[in-house]
Design a protein around this motif. Structure first.
Motif, PDB file in Angstrom:
ATOM      1  N   THR A 183       4.820   7.680  -4.752  1.00  0.00           N
ATOM      2  CA  THR A 183       5.819   8.951  -5.141  1.00  0.00           C
ATOM      3  C   THR A 183       4.911  10.105  -5.644  1.00  0.00           C
ATOM      4  OG1 THR A 183       6.142   8.371  -7.487  1.00  0.00           O
ATOM      5  CG2 THR A 183       7.733   7.515  -5.950  1.00  0.00           C
ATOM      6  N   ILE A 184       5.061  11.288  -5.679  1.00  0.00           N
ATOM      7  CA  ILE A 184       4.464  12.595  -5.939  1.00  0.00           C
ATOM      8  C   ILE A 184       4.316  12.509  -7.457  1.00  0.00           C
ATOM      9  CG2 ILE A 184       6.317  14.102  -5.657  1.00  0.00           C
ATOM     10  CD1 ILE A 184       2.670  14.957  -5.386  1.00  0.00           C
ATOM     11  N   GLY A 201       0.796   4.166  -0.449  1.00  0.00           N
ATOM     12  CA  GLY A 201       1.987   4.045  -0.052  1.00  0.00           C
ATOM     13  C   GLY A 201       2.025   5.353   0.661  1.00  0.00           C
ATOM     14  N   ARG A 202       1.397   5.718   1.592  1.00  0.00           N
ATOM     15  CA  ARG A 202       1.428   7.217   2.302  1.00  0.00           C
ATOM     16  C   ARG A 202       2.769   7.544   2.976  1.00  0.00           C
ATOM     17  NH1 ARG A 202      -3.464   6.013   6.662  1.00  0.00           N
ATOM     18  NH2 ARG A 202      -2.397   4.960   8.055  1.00  0.00           N
ATOM     19  N   TRP A 203       3.406   6.915   3.647  1.00  0.00           N
ATOM     20  CA  TRP A 203       4.771   7.126   4.439  1.00  0.00           C
ATOM     21  C   TRP A 203       5.930   7.702   3.283  1.00  0.00           C
ATOM     22  CZ3 TRP A 203       2.860   8.593   8.614  1.00  0.00           C
ATOM     23  CH2 TRP A 203       1.831   7.683   8.949  1.00  0.00           C
ATOM     24  N   ASP A 204       5.879   6.658   2.128  1.00  0.00           N
ATOM     25  CA  ASP A 204       6.752   7.108   1.098  1.00  0.00           C
ATOM     26  C   ASP A 204       6.243   8.161   0.201  1.00  0.00           C
ATOM     27  OD1 ASP A 204       9.357   5.682   0.641  1.00  0.00           O
ATOM     28  OD2 ASP A 204       8.277   3.773   0.882  1.00  0.00           O
ATOM     29  N   TYR A 263      -4.693  13.146  -2.976  1.00  0.00           N
ATOM     30  CA  TYR A 263      -4.160  11.969  -3.273  1.00  0.00           C
ATOM     31  C   TYR A 263      -4.860  10.849  -3.046  1.00  0.00           C
ATOM     32  CZ  TYR A 263      -0.732   8.068  -1.833  1.00  0.00           C
ATOM     33  OH  TYR A 263      -0.091   6.996  -1.389  1.00  0.00           O
ATOM     34  N   VAL A 264      -5.690  10.624  -1.874  1.00  0.00           N
ATOM     35  CA  VAL A 264      -6.542   9.455  -1.368  1.00  0.00           C
ATOM     36  C   VAL A 264      -7.801   9.265  -2.357  1.00  0.00           C
ATOM     37  CG1 VAL A 264      -7.774   8.444   0.199  1.00  0.00           C
ATOM     38  CG2 VAL A 264      -5.428   9.365   0.788  1.00  0.00           C
ATOM     39  N   ARG A 265      -8.367  10.858  -2.606  1.00  0.00           N
ATOM     40  CA  ARG A 265      -9.523  10.729  -3.234  1.00  0.00           C
ATOM     41  C   ARG A 265      -9.291  10.572  -4.807  1.00  0.00           C
ATOM     42  NH1 ARG A 265     -11.418  15.550  -3.594  1.00  0.00           N
ATOM     43  NH2 ARG A 265      -9.872  16.934  -2.495  1.00  0.00           N
ATOM     44  N   LEU A 266      -8.267  10.964  -5.314  1.00  0.00           N
ATOM     45  CA  LEU A 266      -7.928  10.562  -6.789  1.00  0.00           C
ATOM     46  C   LEU A 266      -7.795   9.203  -6.876  1.00  0.00           C
ATOM     47  CD1 LEU A 266      -7.575  11.828  -9.426  1.00  0.00           C
ATOM     48  CD2 LEU A 266      -5.106  12.145  -9.071  1.00  0.00           C
ATOM     49  N   HIS A 278      -8.692  -2.467  -7.275  1.00  0.00           N
ATOM     50  CA  HIS A 278      -8.935  -2.120  -5.931  1.00  0.00           C
ATOM     51  C   HIS A 278      -8.096  -1.109  -5.666  1.00  0.00           C
ATOM     52  CE1 HIS A 278     -10.213  -6.394  -5.540  1.00  0.00           C
ATOM     53  NE2 HIS A 278     -10.699  -6.049  -4.499  1.00  0.00           N
ATOM     54  N   ALA A 279      -8.610  -0.323  -4.761  1.00  0.00           N
ATOM     55  CA  ALA A 279      -7.989   1.199  -4.109  1.00  0.00           C
ATOM     56  C   ALA A 279      -7.559   0.818  -2.790  1.00  0.00           C
ATOM     57  CB  ALA A 279      -8.760   2.248  -3.999  1.00  0.00           C
ATOM     58  N   MET A 280      -6.244   0.198  -2.501  1.00  0.00           N
ATOM     59  CA  MET A 280      -5.870  -0.204  -1.040  1.00  0.00           C
ATOM     60  C   MET A 280      -5.485   1.042  -0.287  1.00  0.00           C
ATOM     61  SD  MET A 280      -6.619  -3.251  -1.379  1.00  0.00           S
ATOM     62  CE  MET A 280      -6.033  -3.732   0.115  1.00  0.00           C
ATOM     63  N   GLY A 281      -5.957   0.983   0.881  1.00  0.00           N
ATOM     64  CA  GLY A 281      -5.391   1.892   1.841  1.00  0.00           C
ATOM     65  C   GLY A 281      -4.058   1.917   2.485  1.00  0.00           C
ATOM     66  N   GLY A 282      -3.638   2.493   3.411  1.00  0.00           N
ATOM     67  CA  GLY A 282      -2.384   3.036   3.919  1.00  0.00           C
ATOM     68  C   GLY A 282      -2.030   2.111   5.124  1.00  0.00           C
ATOM     69  N   MET A 283      -0.785   2.153   5.451  1.00  0.00           N
ATOM     70  CA  MET A 283      -0.388   1.125   6.616  1.00  0.00           C
ATOM     71  C   MET A 283      -0.755   2.030   7.925  1.00  0.00           C
ATOM     72  SD  MET A 283       1.557  -0.845   7.999  1.00  0.00           S
ATOM     73  CE  MET A 283       2.808  -1.599   6.767  1.00  0.00           C
TER      74      MET A 283
END
Length: 544
Positions: A253-254, A277-280, A313-316, A327-332
């Motif tokens: 969520t933003i 959770g990039r799509w959401d 968003y990803v970098r932060l 851990h910083a997990m990536g997206g789908m």
């Protein structure tokens, strides 16, 4: 005759099979009731807080970092819990629904972990949910097997190389209308979490991998605080040490993006990091800022991970997680193998490779895939560029993200008729499948779940609301979109044939979608909008 729960104040309003009764034991239901009675007032207050916050956004306020929690963000000394057993190396995680065949295939896939999803990938029919709990219990107790209609046998591999199981319960906004406690509907979050934890926590500890969770769609650190309180109560309830549970929070969520530090802080003894959770997240960006014309976005296909607000968003997220030791997990990767078209399949797999290469080079500790055939691609990329278990040592101290960066919509692209028709088609087909009890379906060579369908219908609403124009100069009005909807339904009728169309839920999906694309009414979540259509009560008069 209704199911006798044998627990005072607990009522189940639908039929229960003997196999489901093994999950819905009096002891387990008492635990569900305990969580409800303790924390339902807090959940309701947080849901009201969401509504109040949306009103503020609608009136012109923009999201920003919280001044009252600045001290948490700026204190560089605190750290969250160290990675738990089975979670130190999460380079590839596979996700999907909780049906029996999927659970076996995912555990056998070669991925490091499997996120069994009660939320976006599972349509919450009562059977899906309770049978899913039975499947996960059998998996944890290493007795799961499945015989397909064609006689093919599925079993857990015997070499011990199975994925670590992580469970995603439904979000705070979702109810479980088949279950009442003291006459009140139970939270889907409490129901999913409680049943899995009660039946599997001790066995998970015995085999050394859990109990572990993903917690979805939080909009504030206060919602993370509620999860943390639930975790402490659960551990105390069955007598295991606090901090045994580990949970990865999806930043989808933003509003959650502005409280990453605070969310980790609230969960710190139980935190296993954050996930993109990039799509959401795209859905939330549109949804929360939907009344603002300056945040109108182009076609869904034009919104990529290099789009300014997504890149920030990803970098932060990576910087925040690694600063706190999690851990910083990536997206789908939503692509699926394309049969009988070698060129198209290669193009799709190349997209997966490039996506995972971008993630590992950015500093992610792992990534998500939706299909077992993608595990090897993602694994090879991470093995090559991340020989160690994770990248917690990459601090990304070069990153400085401000509020304006998280809201930067300098997106290259346009609204096109093809994009409009794709959104209508995806929404229709996904909603139709969901109404039939399927929460994760292949559509146009992508694995679509609730999140991607939410983007599609939200974009249609946004374009109609702000009278956007296509690249060709056509105004996107409610009338235009309803006409496209009719045309896409007609296309499906022709492609399905008369019998197939009549047997489908397309007309029911059309009825619901038509209310969501005029720029007027806007349902908070498709899953909430459609939910009553799949609720099956033993006594219809008992409907809440």
């Amino acid at each position: 005759m209704s199911f006798d729960t044998k627990v005072s104040g607990v009522t189940i309003l639908t039929k229960v099979t003997p196999e489901q009764a093994e999950i819905l034991t009096p002891e387990a239901l008492l635990f569900v009731a305990t969580l409800h009675r303790t924390y339902e007032p807090t959940r309701q207050a947080l849901l009201q807080r969401r509504k109040d916050r949306q009103q503020q956004l609608d009136q012109g306020q923009l999201p920003d970092f919280l001044p009252e929690t600045r001290h948490i963000r700026e204190d560089g000394t605190w750290r969250a819990a160290k990675p738990a057993p089975g979670l130190a190396d999460r380079r590839v995680e596979i996700t999907g629904p909780v049906d029996r065949k999927m659970v076996i295939n995912a555990l056998n896939s070669g991925a490091a972990t499997f996120m069994a999803d009660f939320e976006d990938s599972t349509a919450p029919t009562f059977s899906n949910l309770v049978d899913g709990q039975k499947n996960l219990k059998d998996a944890i107790h290493q007795r799961i097997s499945y015989t397909a209609p064609n006689g093919k046998q599925y079993n857990i591999r015997k070499d011990g190389k199975i994925a670590t199981l992580i469970v995603r319960p439904r979000g705070w906004h979702l109810d479980e209308k088949h279950v009442l406690v003291d006459g009140q509907i139970v939270s889907g979050s409490f129901f999913d979490f409680a049943l899995y934890f009660f039946h599997n926590a001790r066995k998970s500890l015995e085999i050394g991998i859990g109990p572990y969770f993903y917690v979805p769609k939080m909009e504030s650190h206060l919602e993370a605080r509620l999860w943390n309180d639930v975790f402490n109560t659960a551990q105390d309830y069955i007598g295991i040490p606090r901090g045994t549970i580990r949970a990865t929070a999806l930043i989808e969520t933003i509003l959650g993006a502005f409280e990453m530090d605070e969310i980790i802080y609230e969960l710190r003894d139980h935190s296993a990091g954050l996930n993109c959770g990039r799509w959401d997240y795209i859905f939330s960006f549109i949804k929360k800022l939907r009344q603002r014309p300056e945040y109108v976005l182009p076609d869904r296909s034009d919104i990529t991970m290099t789009t300014p607000f997504m890149d920030a968003y990803v970098r932060l997220l990576i910087k925040t997680c690694h600063k706190r030791g999690v851990h910083a997990m990536g997206g789908m990767a939503a692509q699926i193998p394309i049969k009988n078209n070698e060129a198209a399949n290669k193009a799709a797999m190349d997209k997966v490779y490039n996506d995972k290469l971008r993630e590992v080079k950015a500093g992610h500790d792992g990534t998500w895939v939706a299909h077992p055939d993608l595990v090897k691609i993602a694994m090879n990329v991470f093995n090559e560029h991340m020989p160690q278990p994770n990248q917690l040592h990459i601090r990304r101290e070069d990153v400085h993200v401000e509020a304006v960066d998280l809201l930067n919509t300098n997106v290259k692209g346009a609204i096109t008729e093809a994009g409009i028709r794709a959104n209508v088609s995806v929404s229709l087909l996904y909603m139709e499948a969901w109404l039939r009890g399927l929460g994760c379906v292949p559509i146009h060579n992508l694995m679509e779940d609730a999140a991607t369908a939410e983007i599609s219908r939200s974009q249609l609403w946004q374009w109609a609301r702000h009278q956007a124009r296509t690249r060709e100069g056509v105004p996107v009005t409610a009338e235009y979109l309803l006409k496209v909807l009719d045309e896409e339904v007609d296309k499906l009728a022709q492609s399905m044939g008369e019998q197939g169309f009549k047997a489908s839920k397309i007309l029911e999906a059309k009825k619901h979608l038509a209310t969501q694309i005029t720029g007027k009414d806007y349902g908070d979540f498709l899953t909430s909008l459609l939910y009553d259509d799949i609720v099956e009560l033993d006594n219809p008069k008992a409907r809440i």
